[in-house]
Design an enzyme around this catalytic site. Structure first.
Site, PDB file in Angstrom:
ATOM      1  N   LYS A 113      57.874  24.422  53.749  1.00 41.70           N
ATOM      2  CA  LYS A 113      57.685  25.566  52.677  1.00 41.70           C
ATOM      3  C   LYS A 113      59.446  24.863  52.424  1.00 41.70           C
ATOM      4  CE  LYS A 113      54.388  27.585  53.544  1.00 41.70           C
ATOM      5  NZ  LYS A 113      52.745  27.264  54.748  1.00 41.70           N
TER       6      LYS A 113
HETATM    7  C1  PLP Z   1      51.945  26.261  54.483  1.00 46.07           C
HETATM    8  C2  PLP Z   1      51.811  25.454  55.352  1.00 46.07           C
HETATM    9  C3  PLP Z   1      50.599  24.544  55.116  1.00 46.07           C
HETATM   10  C4  PLP Z   1      49.803  25.000  54.282  1.00 46.07           C
HETATM   11  O1  PLP Z   1      50.016  24.535  53.057  1.00 46.07           O
HETATM   12  P1  PLP Z   1      49.634  25.217  51.314  1.00 46.07           P
HETATM   13  O2  PLP Z   1      50.343  24.981  50.392  1.00 46.07           O
HETATM   14  O3  PLP Z   1      48.790  26.632  52.609  1.00 46.07           O
HETATM   15  O4  PLP Z   1      48.118  24.653  51.651  1.00 46.07           O
HETATM   16  C5  PLP Z   1      50.368  23.395  55.904  1.00 46.07           C
HETATM   17  N1  PLP Z   1      51.736  22.944  57.031  1.00 46.07           N
HETATM   18  C6  PLP Z   1      52.909  23.851  57.499  1.00 46.07           C
HETATM   19  C7  PLP Z   1      53.267  23.419  58.740  1.00 46.07           C
HETATM   20  C8  PLP Z   1      52.437  25.095  56.364  1.00 46.07           C
HETATM   21  O5  PLP Z   1      53.836  26.215  56.726  1.00 46.07           O
END
Ligand code: PLP
Length: 494
Positions: A113
């Protein structure tokens, strides 16, 4: 370039700054650029010797054309600086079996993120200026873990903004909770909600929909905005790391310029994988996109049958950031492949019936580029163990779901292309589950699990997670979900 709603009832065309400031179109559709910019092989070649911020600015400049390249480069340099990222922000690792791994979690919160939420606040502040907005933006977040911390860290002390995060006290890991409770910054506030993630999420949605409250806040010189992946300001920066990874694969000789790769992405809200698809549509040589889900396999079913059905049992798994029944960004894929009219119809059916069904022809348009696999908890644990034992590589449960999908895809297709597997979090963020997967024994304490995992693997704990238990707890508030609006109101006045 202009941005339009995926649904077409709101027919206004807006600049990217407006799309970033508002997040959602007024017909509840998501903003999409009205044309997809191109990236030629020559463009890619020029980026091969560039730094990550230069690569990011070059990709962003193609979408945010109401920002100058210099503005974007300045933002990217600050966002992806050495102080923020302990390693190259989009680190490529050769798995020595024809596949490669893209590590996106070397930022301040140890999850991917950060790749978007470090630069988004900078783009957001510029957007406020470009739109002549003088009110304070109050960023409201309901989180199941990773987004809350990344938003707090990204927006802390950013002028013109405040951040309020709600997390379910029963729905996040101890590490995630401590990460949020110890957050510093003059403009941040965190509250636990008595209940689960749905309670926190629906509380936030109600606050957003409350027009009287919006008017009240407006009188205080405040407006609400969000930081989740339906905002274009979060999606656009994610396109850059796919371009970057491709450049590095050419650079290290894994592929020749122009050769295609397949990409496997651990998926929840469909933001990360959709950014990859945009890179493909621009011209980045990508073959198939492998959509990896955990036991919540709504997307796997959708990609194999065309049925999207959220009326199903919700499973709590060790990859909580993928425990999702409504993948919001899938709407953008429907828009790109099927157009506004059909998207509006399907989204309406999803809202009223929790379900929609694509025609065979429509499904074919999507499965030309996408394939889905899902992994249950046992397979995820076994993958963590196998990748560690065979490749000496420590991966987190989300990443393990993607590695499992990569393996299944290779078995099914005798893959002819190089495959890139995306790694989205440090294993230490989910240390207890990773430790259990490797040894079969459960650590008694989630925090102790970090040092146990470090002793077991000799892989150092990332700095942002080290000594978490010794940091000062700042945010202790726990409230009932009926008090969320009051909490926002109080914070707005502070
Ligand atoms: C948010 C997240 C995801 C999923 O990503 P999306 O963009 O919502 O598909 C996968 N792995 C981790 C560790 C995340 O924090």
């Amino acid at each position: 370039m202009k941005y339009i709603s995926t649904r077409g009832t709101d027919t206004k065309e807006v600049f990217s700054a407006y799309a970033i400031k508002t997040g959602l179109a007024s017909d509840k559709g998501l903003y999409m650029p009205n044309t997809i910019p191109t990236l030629t092989l020559q463009d890619i070649e020029k980026l091969i010797d560039s730094s990550y911020p230069e690569r990011a600015a070059s990709v962003l400049a193609r979408y945010l054309d109401d920002y100058t390249y210099e503005e974007l480069l300045e933002d990217a340099r600050e966002a992806y600086s050495k102080e923020k990222f302990s390693d190259f922000p989009a680190k490529l690792t050769d798995m020595k079996d024809g596949t490669y791994m893209l590590e996106l979690w070397h930022g301040p919160t140890s999850a991917f993120k950060d790749m978007a939420l470090q630069i988004m606040p900078r783009l957001f502040v510029r957007a406020l200026r470009k739109c002549g907005e003088e009110r304070t933006a109050l960023i409201l977040v309901a989180t199941s873990g990773d987004t809350g911390k990344a938003a707090l860290e990204g927006y802390r002390d950013v002028e013109g903004t405040k951040v309020k995060v709600f997390y379910p006290i029963d729905g996040v890991s101890r590490v995630q909770k401590l990460q949020m409770q110890t957050q510093c910054g003059s403009n941040v506030s965190v509250s636990g909600i008595e209940g689960n993630f749905d309670d926190a999420q629906s509380g936030v949605k109600e606050i957003f929909a409350d027009e009287g409250f919006a008017k009240y806040l407006d009188e205080q010189g405040v407006f609400l905005s969000s930081a989740n992946s339906i905002n274009w300001g979060r999606l656009a920066p994610q396109i850059a790391y796919y371009v970057s990874a491709y450049c590095d694969m050419v650079k290290c000789g894994a592929i020749k310029l122009g050769e295609s790769i397949d990409v496997s992405v651990p998926t929840g809200n469909f933001g990360n994988i959709f950014a990859c698809y945009l890179a493909k549509l621009m011209g980045l040589p990508i073959g198939k996109l492998i959509c990896a889900s955990n036991k919540n396999d709504v997307l796997t079913e959708f990609l194999s049958t065309g049925v999207y059905n959220k009326n199903r049992i919700f499973h709590t798994t060790m990859s909580p950031s993928m425990d999702i029944l409504i993948s919001s960004n899938l709407e953008r894929l429907l828009y790109v492949t099927l157009g506004q009219e059909k998207t509006a119809v399907y989204m309406d059916m999803l809202a009223t019936e929790g379900k929609y069904v694509l025609s065979g022809e429509d499904l074919e348009k999507i499965t030309k580029d996408f394939v889905g696999y899902s992994s249950d908890e046992e397979r995820t644990a076994a993958t963590i163990k196998a990748v560690y034992e065979n490749k000496n590589c420590l991966i987190d449960p989300h990443t393990a779901v993607a590695f499992y999908a990569t393996k299944r895809y290779i078995e099914d297709n005798k893959a002819e292309r190089r495959i890139l597997t995306v790694s989205t979090a440090s294993a230490y963020k989910f240390a207890a589950d990773v430790y259990t997967s490797l040894t079969g024994t459960h650590p008694m304490d989630e925090l102790e699990a970090l040092s146990m995992l470090e002793t077991l693997t000799s892989e150092p704990i990332p700095a942002p997670l080290r000594d978490l238990g010794k940091r000062k707890i700042i945010h202790t508030s726990v409230i009932s979900k009926t008090d969320m609006k009051d909490a926002v109101s109080k914070f707005a006045k502070e």
